[in-house]
Design an enzyme around this catalytic site. Sequence first.
Site, PDB file in Angstrom:
ATOM      1  N   HIS A 304       0.819  -1.214   0.000  1.00  0.00           N
ATOM      2  CA  HIS A 304       0.000   0.000   0.000  1.00  0.00           C
ATOM      3  C   HIS A 304       0.854   1.266   0.000  1.00  0.00           C
ATOM      4  CE1 HIS A 304       0.581  -0.383   4.446  1.00  0.00           C
ATOM      5  NE2 HIS A 304       0.570   0.949   4.400  1.00  0.00           N
ATOM      6  N   ASP A 337       0.276  -7.824   1.254  1.00  0.00           N
ATOM      7  CA  ASP A 337       0.599  -6.391   1.466  1.00  0.00           C
ATOM      8  C   ASP A 337       2.105  -6.192   1.509  1.00  0.00           C
ATOM      9  OD1 ASP A 337       0.138  -3.678   1.770  1.00  0.00           O
ATOM     10  OD2 ASP A 337      -0.038  -3.794   3.956  1.00  0.00           O
ATOM     11  N   SER A 420       4.824   2.428   7.927  1.00  0.00           N
ATOM     12  CA  SER A 420       4.510   1.225   7.131  1.00  0.00           C
ATOM     13  C   SER A 420       5.687   0.819   6.258  1.00  0.00           C
ATOM     14  CB  SER A 420       3.292   1.481   6.240  1.00  0.00           C
ATOM     15  OG  SER A 420       2.136   1.640   7.032  1.00  0.00           O
TER      16      SER A 420
END
Length: 577
Positions: A304, A337, A420
């Site tokens: 993402h 992911d 992230s």
Amino acid sequence: MDEGKPKWWSRPGPADPAGPSGDGYGGGAADPGADPGTGHATDRGPERQVPLHDPDRYSTPPYGEPGPWAPAPPVQHPGTTPAHGVPLQGPAAPPDGTPAHGTPAHGVPGPAAPVTAPPRDSPGTLGHGTPLAGTPRYDRAPAPASYDAAPPPYDTSPPPYDSAPPRHDMGPAGPAGGGGAEPGPWGRYDPWAQAPLQQTGAGPHGAGKPRARRGALVGVLVLGVVAGMIGGVVGANLEARRAVQVELPQAGTEAKGRAPDSVAGIAARSLPGVVTLHVRGGSDQGTGTGFVLDGRGHILTNNHVVEPAGSGGEISVTFSGGEVAAAQVVGRDAGYDLAVVKVSGVSGLKPLPLGNSDNVQVGDPVVAIGAPFDLANTVTSGIISAKERPITAGGEKGDGSDISYVDALQTDAPINPGNSGGPLMDSRARVIGINSAIRSAEGAGGPESGQAGSIGLGFAIPVNQGKRVAEELINTGKATHPIIGVTLDMDFTGDGARVGTEGNDGAPPVTVGGPGQKAGIRSGDVITEVDGQRVHSGEELIVKIRAHRPGDRLQLTLERGGQEKKVTLVLGSARSG
């Protein structure tokens, strides 16, 4: 013009020691027509007007003598009281034995001889009670002369001392018993002369020493003001010097090295291998973190993070030392992911060592490194608060193709938007997870859901899963997913994961020839355990399966018609789209 008026204020005649009354009071010539005893007019001469009152025995103007033409008496200066024990000096008592007013009491020595005024500059100080020197005597006025008689020549000679009436002055009268004549009170008055000195020799009040005292007082005041100013300046300078010279205690220089297993030691070894990614593509942009996998320039991050770049976007990589390099996407997988990008033309890369997430235990210390809110090289620490936490993230597309299923490591190390893709390090500075998602106070969500910041619930993809996916993405550009070959009913609300009644696009719910059919799974079966671990929903079952590799053997527990049954299957493989 004045004829016919009484002449009671006429000039007095010469003093007569034995005046008409024979009492020793001096007076003028007697009136032939006056009674010798009273001084009143008789019938022996022409009728005379009688004064309105008796003569003033104290010679107080305007009723006695001298008259208005006479000069004023000299100014009297009061003497000071001599010190305790000093005898007083005063006039002698009159012959009749009655002391005059102001005369010392019985037994006190009589008055001294007349004192001649000392020079003006004679020093001296008045003693307590010391009488004034040179004070005039006020004698009783003589009997009034005839009103019509011509005024005799003015005689200034004083009456004899022994016939002097009581006086109210405080000047000395000479030695007791008289003998010396004293100048008349009016004959020696000089209005322009300095006031007579007192008996002690002191000048008039206010001369000499008071002026010196005033000068000394002014000097003291000036000295005090100057001293105060000097003191203020000196004090200000000292205070300024103290302000400049203030030194606070401080620790000395220490060695910069830290224990290898401390947070500082882990950060020092790990930061050179951590990078910050800035991604732009179309109208989307984002910031995330990654870490170096090898010396060839491969960097692992979250899917993402790089998704906004798509196929034609830009990715910029900034290293911890400030170097910036462009990067290209090698491969990415939404189900896990994870994504891999590569930089070129960069030397001196510092790959981070990978740990083993299967060795991690709850309570182990961990360190998270990233760029929360684009604040690069941020280091936080915490512990592993849980393991095998099934989470799902994504799903914004609506078809489920972007949903990731992660059997995650849970940590309380602060993880915020921007963290992230960054590494979660163990106490030996080895990567054990890839920070991917947080639970925010606004509710459940995917990676960096809610953008509200950390509340102590962060989730990381286990590094064992990340290693396998990264290797597949680097080698083939695609990642494989383990499967069991069944379609799950995601609307089931019971405990466990139920196999659906029909498959996607009209296909059967159990894939023909697939791992599930081979293990004997049927439509409507409810799977409750995977390798002895309880599952409560279809999402949890997917997470548990994807935590393994294709070809791994699993034991499933299922319920069918109220009966519990155990089956064994080998996981199949499917490539990500």
